[in-house]
Write a protein that holds these residues in place. Structure first.
Motif, PDB file in Angstrom:
ATOM      1  N   LYS A  54     -12.213  19.109 -11.864  1.00 11.49           N
ATOM      2  CA  LYS A  54     -10.866  18.536 -11.848  1.00 11.49           C
ATOM      3  C   LYS A  54      -9.874  19.414 -12.622  1.00 11.49           C
ATOM      4  CE  LYS A  54      -8.610  14.162 -12.921  1.00 11.49           C
ATOM      5  NZ  LYS A  54      -8.774  12.861 -13.533  1.00 11.49           N
ATOM      6  N   SER A  55     -10.380  20.318 -13.448  1.00  5.98           N
ATOM      7  CA  SER A  55      -9.523  21.207 -14.235  1.00  5.98           C
ATOM      8  C   SER A  55      -8.795  22.193 -13.313  1.00  5.98           C
ATOM      9  CB  SER A  55     -10.373  21.991 -15.233  1.00  5.98           C
ATOM     10  OG  SER A  55     -11.131  22.985 -14.553  1.00  5.98           O
ATOM     11  N   PRO A  56      -7.738  22.839 -13.805  1.00  3.02           N
ATOM     12  CA  PRO A  56      -7.064  23.849 -12.976  1.00  3.02           C
ATOM     13  C   PRO A  56      -8.014  24.939 -12.470  1.00  3.02           C
ATOM     14  CG  PRO A  56      -5.675  23.279 -14.838  1.00  3.02           C
ATOM     15  CD  PRO A  56      -6.999  22.602 -15.062  1.00  3.02           C
ATOM     16  N   ALA A  57      -8.938  25.391 -13.316  1.00  3.29           N
ATOM     17  CA  ALA A  57      -9.906  26.416 -12.879  1.00  3.29           C
ATOM     18  C   ALA A  57     -10.850  25.847 -11.827  1.00  3.29           C
ATOM     19  CB  ALA A  57     -10.681  26.938 -14.076  1.00  3.29           C
ATOM     20  N   GLY A  58     -11.251  24.596 -11.988  1.00  9.06           N
ATOM     21  CA  GLY A  58     -12.115  23.943 -10.993  1.00  9.06           C
ATOM     22  C   GLY A  58     -11.406  23.777  -9.664  1.00  9.06           C
ATOM     23  N   LYS A  59     -10.143  23.392  -9.719  1.00 10.36           N
ATOM     24  CA  LYS A  59      -9.355  23.255  -8.480  1.00 10.36           C
ATOM     25  C   LYS A  59      -9.190  24.602  -7.786  1.00 10.36           C
ATOM     26  CE  LYS A  59      -6.874  19.120  -9.947  1.00 10.36           C
ATOM     27  NZ  LYS A  59      -5.592  18.554 -10.340  1.00 10.36           N
ATOM     28  N   ALA A  60      -9.025  25.663  -8.568  1.00 10.70           N
ATOM     29  CA  ALA A  60      -8.913  27.004  -7.985  1.00 10.70           C
ATOM     30  C   ALA A  60     -10.218  27.382  -7.272  1.00 10.70           C
ATOM     31  CB  ALA A  60      -8.574  28.024  -9.066  1.00 10.70           C
ATOM     32  N   LEU A  61     -11.336  27.019  -7.867  1.00 12.81           N
ATOM     33  CA  LEU A  61     -12.638  27.244  -7.224  1.00 12.81           C
ATOM     34  C   LEU A  61     -12.743  26.464  -5.920  1.00 12.81           C
ATOM     35  CD1 LEU A  61     -15.593  28.242  -7.112  1.00 12.81           C
ATOM     36  CD2 LEU A  61     -16.172  26.283  -8.576  1.00 12.81           C
ATOM     37  N   LEU A  62     -12.387  25.188  -5.977  1.00  7.56           N
ATOM     38  CA  LEU A  62     -12.480  24.359  -4.773  1.00  7.56           C
ATOM     39  C   LEU A  62     -11.579  24.874  -3.657  1.00  7.56           C
ATOM     40  CD1 LEU A  62     -12.691  20.777  -6.332  1.00  7.56           C
ATOM     41  CD2 LEU A  62     -14.548  22.151  -5.346  1.00  7.56           C
ATOM     42  N   THR A  63     -10.463  25.491  -4.011  1.00  7.18           N
ATOM     43  CA  THR A  63      -9.576  26.076  -3.001  1.00  7.18           C
ATOM     44  C   THR A  63     -10.305  27.147  -2.189  1.00  7.18           C
ATOM     45  OG1 THR A  63      -7.613  25.642  -4.317  1.00  7.18           O
ATOM     46  CG2 THR A  63      -7.423  27.359  -2.656  1.00  7.18           C
ATOM     47  N   LEU A  64     -11.155  27.925  -2.843  1.00  9.02           N
ATOM     48  CA  LEU A  64     -11.883  28.968  -2.132  1.00  9.02           C
ATOM     49  C   LEU A  64     -12.982  28.427  -1.227  1.00  9.02           C
ATOM     50  CD1 LEU A  64     -12.500  31.999  -4.523  1.00  9.02           C
ATOM     51  CD2 LEU A  64     -11.013  31.858  -2.534  1.00  9.02           C
ATOM     52  N   ILE A  65     -13.552  27.305  -1.569  1.00  8.75           N
ATOM     53  CA  ILE A  65     -14.704  26.826  -0.805  1.00  8.75           C
ATOM     54  C   ILE A  65     -14.400  25.680   0.146  1.00  8.75           C
ATOM     55  CG2 ILE A  65     -16.298  27.656  -2.547  1.00  8.75           C
ATOM     56  CD1 ILE A  65     -16.708  24.746  -3.423  1.00  8.75           C
ATOM     57  N   LYS A  66     -13.158  25.249   0.169  1.00  8.65           N
ATOM     58  CA  LYS A  66     -12.820  24.134   1.063  1.00  8.65           C
ATOM     59  C   LYS A  66     -12.778  24.563   2.513  1.00  8.65           C
ATOM     60  CE  LYS A  66      -7.855  24.553   0.759  1.00  8.65           C
ATOM     61  NZ  LYS A  66      -6.618  23.962   0.474  1.00  8.65           N
TER      62      LYS A  66
END
Length: 137
Positions: A125-137
């Motif tokens: 849920k953190s900004p870094a986690g959201k950035a990760l999820l952006t790559l794998i969505k």
């Protein structure tokens, strides 16, 4: 027996449960939803192996022209101009699967501040986690 699904998320969950395959995310989701979708060993966290499997499937899905790379158009905004430049050490304007997975690994590390090698819902849920999820969505 007929099963009615009221929305695309329910269909995605059903497909995931049925196929037990990495998932592509249609919309932004919460950290808890992401864990539920990616966590193939059901331990409540996601590790690099689980993230890599999802990222690899995402790369394959995005790679439309069968040249083994993703260009800016195929990436569909998953990497900024600066992010693409950073993920592209050979500076050919594209990322191959190895480069893409390296970018995913970098984002995983950034999202794992405690360094335990796993991400929980809060970390995703953190900004870094959201950035990760952006790559794998």
């Amino acid at each position: 027996m007929t099963l009615r699904l009221s929305n695309s998320f329910a269909a995605l969950v059903l497909a995931t449960a049925t196929l037990a395959a990495p998932v592509a995310f249609a919309k932004p989701m919460s950290g808890a939803q992401a864990v539920k979708m990616i966590d193939t060993d059901n331990d409540g966290t996601v590790d690099m192996k689980e993230i890599e499997a999802t990222a690899s499937a995402t790369f394959d899905r995005l790679e439309k022209d069968s040249d083994g790379t993703l260009d800016k158009k195929e990436l569909k905004g998953r990497l900024s101009v600066a992010g693409l430049k950073q993920a592209d050490p050979d500076m050919d304007g594209t990322v191959d699967k190895k480069e893409y997975l390296a970018a995913v690994a970098d984002r995983f590390k950034a999202a794992d501040p405690d360094g335990d090698g796993t991400l929980d819902a809060k970390e995703l849920k953190s900004p870094a986690g959201k950035a990760l999820l952006t790559l794998i969505k």
